[in-house]
Design an enzyme around this catalytic site. Structure first.
Site, short mmCIF file in Angstrom:
data_model
loop_
_atom_site.label_atom_id
_atom_site.label_comp_id
_atom_site.label_asym_id
_atom_site.label_seq_id
_atom_site.Cartn_x
_atom_site.Cartn_y
_atom_site.Cartn_z
N CYS A 106 20.58 15.99 63.05
CA CYS A 106 20.71 15.80 64.50
C CYS A 106 22.17 15.50 64.82
CB CYS A 106 19.84 14.64 64.94
SG CYS A 106 18.14 14.82 64.37
N ARG A 111 24.08 21.07 65.71
CA ARG A 111 23.49 20.28 64.63
C ARG A 111 21.98 20.14 64.77
NH1 ARG A 111 27.46 17.23 61.84
NH2 ARG A 111 25.74 16.09 60.90
N TRP A 145 16.85 17.67 65.73
CA TRP A 145 16.24 18.69 64.86
C TRP A 145 15.04 17.97 64.25
CZ3 TRP A 145 14.76 19.48 59.81
CH2 TRP A 145 14.50 20.81 59.45
N ASN A 154 19.97 9.79 63.04
CA ASN A 154 20.10 11.06 62.33
C ASN A 154 19.77 10.78 60.87
OD1 ASN A 154 20.87 13.54 61.25
ND2 ASN A 154 23.04 12.99 61.17
N GLY A 155 18.71 11.40 60.36
CA GLY A 155 18.34 11.18 58.97
C GLY A 155 16.83 11.06 58.84
N GLU A 162 23.69 37.53 50.35
CA GLU A 162 24.25 36.96 51.57
C GLU A 162 23.93 37.84 52.78
OE1 GLU A 162 25.15 34.23 52.45
OE2 GLU A 162 26.42 34.48 54.20
N LYS A 195 21.95 36.47 56.07
CA LYS A 195 22.53 36.56 57.42
C LYS A 195 21.55 37.25 58.37
CE LYS A 195 25.03 34.34 57.47
NZ LYS A 195 25.63 33.55 56.48
N GLU A 225 18.26 35.09 59.09
CA GLU A 225 18.37 33.81 59.81
C GLU A 225 18.66 33.98 61.29
OE1 GLU A 225 21.56 31.03 58.89
OE2 GLU A 225 22.77 32.65 58.08
N HIS A 234 10.34 47.52 39.27
CA HIS A 234 9.47 46.51 38.66
C HIS A 234 8.58 45.85 39.70
CE1 HIS A 234 11.45 47.12 34.87
NE2 HIS A 234 12.59 47.14 35.54
N LYS A 250 23.07 23.39 61.84
CA LYS A 250 24.26 23.72 61.08
C LYS A 250 24.39 22.92 59.78
CE LYS A 250 28.16 25.81 60.45
NZ LYS A 250 28.06 27.20 59.97
O1 M6R Z 1 27.65 22.95 54.80
P1 M6R Z 1 27.17 23.66 53.56
O2 M6R Z 1 28.08 24.76 53.15
O3 M6R Z 1 26.87 22.72 52.44
O4 M6R Z 1 25.80 24.33 54.00
C1 M6R Z 1 24.99 24.97 53.07
C2 M6R Z 1 24.02 25.88 53.76
O5 M6R Z 1 23.17 25.15 54.60
C3 M6R Z 1 24.74 26.94 54.60
O6 M6R Z 1 25.61 27.67 53.80
C4 M6R Z 1 23.74 27.89 55.27
O7 M6R Z 1 23.01 28.58 54.31
C5 M6R Z 1 24.48 28.84 56.17
N1 M6R Z 1 24.97 28.18 57.34
C6 M6R Z 1 23.64 30.01 56.56
O8 M6R Z 1 24.40 30.94 57.26
#
Ligand code: M6R
Length: 608
Positions: free
Chosen positions: A2, A27, A76, A100-101, A481, A485, A488, A504, A603
């Site tokens: 959050c 966040r 969140w 937050n937590g 990756e 992308k 998500e 396979h 994020k």
């Molecule tokens: O802040 P971080 O790099 O530790 O975050 C890790 C993942 O949460 C982050 O890379 C996430 O997979 C990406 N934002 C997705 O696009």
């Protein structure tokens, strides 16, 4: 995950908190709320399901009267659904609290304090607020210290007490908090972006400390008997608010894609000395590269994918084992690491809870830890033995783009320096490697210029519920990756497969017109990948092929071909990453989705 903010000072608290929440919204964005200490010292709480804009509209309609202190939260959801009641702040007797937590023992605390009939939400946070109210006998520091001794889990709290008008208290364990005293008053937040409009000076709230903000001062207290004062190191931010604005771009993600070439330069060029990588200014000694017998890379999500690319590049050069592990797995394993292991931790935010736990575990094993981190002063950066900062500036879009490129750039620098130190590269070979890395920057620019072509090809992808990404070797690491992308932000079910694995099992999923994004930039497996592409094409797939300019392929092999500049195999990831990011971006846009704030995500993943 959050976003939290607290303010007290001469200005209008409501607008400071609401504007701060807008910048913190990435966040967490399922609901938001503020609590204000009004001019008559009463506490006014407003909270609403939805984005911060919904809260702003609600406050405009409901709140009259001024206020100069308050706390705010964007949520969140962890415990309890997305409802107005579960939104923060929580009122409990004389306490108003945001969190937050995760409070892991909230159930036991509910029983211990007999709170069952008190609670109006399903959140763990409200339990903490009620416990604090029960502990409070007029001394906020004592009550907060006692609360901190009782709660298990992670937290960043901001708290107001009814009988302490104008004062905001805060405490943290694991979850991040930064604070500042500025000409505009005293501020605290989970993230620097909320403070930047007012100051470029801040400090990181140390774990297990209490902060008291008054309009005139910020004090940090130890948890000892006499609440000794702690004087944190004041830090200076090296970017301004412009970096956290869209600056004419429709979305942060598109802006951040465009920023990649510059971010690459910022990360690489200051570390070049006579054409060779040099970490003197980062205070990273060559000894850690010379001494290690293996490398273990640990990270989550995109950062972990950067690690997978680095592994495939480093291992053949260094000829020592390079392992990549997902942080949330690593932390509960018994990893085969020791004091001769260099553990490289990758994190944009420097706050990801699993990555942080992995770092702490690696340190327990006596390994040397080197963090590749973007956010200055973040917990991971502070707790690692060594840190190599990437200089991407703030990344606001939930989907990582520039963070990935600069993580790769940093890892390539590490690999190159290490090869030099260990005698695997001559000075000339190291200089050539670095030159190729720099040559990848204009190649990224070339692909950014082709964004309209990429936009056009997405029309087919967004009509399908599924998409597949295939490649071999490094191309497979890029595919992972690309799939992340796409899924998500476009919600298209996207999977990456090593092209050789298709037969396979996965090839059963290939049916008429299913989009397959095939990456074929690796010379030594090029012919093999092409055969795999033929196999999916023969089964009706709609193939979007990504190759180098000079690659010779049959015209009928793919429905669409995207050509990237001719680079050495190890550097094709940089232009390929741009293409994959643009595919995801335009797919999300084409489906009219929220590109920067996709559903269910946030994020910074600061809870397990
Ligand atoms: O802040 P971080 O790099 O530790 O975050 C890790 C993942 O949460 C982050 O890379 C996430 O997979 C990406 N934002 C997705 O696009």
């Amino acid at each position: 995950m959050c976003g939290i903010i607290g303010y007290t000072g001469p200005l209008d608290a409501r607008s400071i908190l609401l504007n701060g929440l807008s910048t913190l919204e990435y966040r967490g964005y399922d609901s938001a709320g503020i609590a204000l200490c009004m001019e008559d010292s009463s506490i006014c709480v407003a909270k609403k399901v939805g984005k911060v804009q919904a809260l702003k509209d609600y406050c405009d309609a409901q709140i009259t009267g001024g206020s100069h202190s308050g706390i705010g939260h964007t949520r969140w959801a962890t415990h309890g659904g997305v409802t107005d009641e579960n939104a923060h702040p929580h009122r409990a007797g004389r306490v108003t609290l945001i969190h937050n937590g995760i409070i892991e023992n909230y159930h036991a605390l509910t029983e211990q304090f007999g709170l069952q009939d008190r609670l109006v939400s399903q959140t763990d946070s409200e339990v903490a607020a009620w416990v604090l109210d029960r502990l409070y006998t007029g001394d906020p520091l004592k009550a907060i210290r006692e609360l901190m001794g009782m709660v298990e889990g992670s937290y960043g709290f901001c708290i107001m007490f009814d009988d302490q008008p104008g004062a905001v208290y805060a405490a943290r364990s694991v979850s991040p908090l930064v604070a500042s005293y500025t000409h505009a008053g005293a501020m605290i937040a989970s993230d620097l972006t909320a403070l930047i409009p007012y100051t470029n000076q801040y400090f990181v709230v140390p774990e297990d400390h209490i902060v008291k903000l008054t309009p005139y001062k910020v004090h940090v207290y130890e948890l000892d008997d006499s609440f000794s004062k702690f004087y944190p190191e004041i830090m200076t931010v090296n970017w301004n608010m412009d970096a956290a604005m869209k600056n004419g771009f429709p979305h942060f993600m598109l802006k951040e894609i465009h920023e990649q070439p510059e971010a690459m330069k910022q990360t690489i060029l200051p570390r070049m000395n006579k054409g060779l990588p040099d970490f003197t200014d980062d205070r990273i000694p060559d000894q850690i590269f010379a001494d290690c017998s293996q490398i273990h890379i640990v990270a989550c999500g995109t950062a972990m994918h950067a690690g997978m690319v680095a592994r495939a590049v480093m291992e053949p050069i260094l000829r020592i084992p390079v392992t990549v592990t997902i942080a949330s797995e690593f932390r509960y394993e018994q990893p085969l690491i020791d004091e001769k292991t260099l553990v490289i931790i990758i994190s944009q935010s420097g706050e990801t809870i699993d990555t942080l736990a992995a770092l702490r575990l690696a340190r327990e094993y006596g390994s040397v830890t080197l963090a590749v981190v973007n956010v200055k002063g973040s917990t991971i950066a502070r707790e690692s033995d060594y840190v190599l900062y990437t200089h991407a500036g703030p990344e606001i879009a939930v989907a990582s783009t520039k963070a990935y490129s600069v993580q790769l750039a940093a890892l390539y620098l590490i690999g190159c320096r290490m090869a030099l130190v260990r005698g695997k590269f001559s000075r000339k070979e190291a200089a050539d490697f670095l030159e190729k890395l720099i040559d990848a920057i204009p190649a990224m620019e070339t692909m950014i210029e082709q964004k309209d072509t990429i936009k056009a090809l997405v029309t087919h992808i967004i009509q399908s519920p599924d998409a597949f990404f295939i490649g071999r070797g490094l191309d497979y690491a890029f595919s992972l990756e690309g799939a992340l992308k796409l899924k998500e932000i476009s919600y298209i079910h996207a999977e990456a497969y090593a092209a050789g694995e298709l037969k396979h099992g996965t090839i059963a999923l290939i049916s008429d017109q299913v989009p397959v994004i095939a990456i074929a930039t690796q010379d030594h497996v090029f012919a093999k990948t092409i055969s795999n592409i033929r196999e999916v094409k023969a089964r009706g797939a709609y193939v979007i092929l990504l190759t180098r300019e000079g690659a010779v392929v049959d015209e009928n092999l793919a429905d669409i071909r995207i050509r990237i500049p001719d680079l050495d195999d190890r550097f094709t990831v940089f232009p390929i990453a741009v293409v994959l990011q643009l595919i995801a971006y335009y797919a999300s846009l084409g489906k009219n989705l929220d590109v920067d704030q996709p559903r269910n995500l946030a994020k910074s993943v600061t809870v397990e």
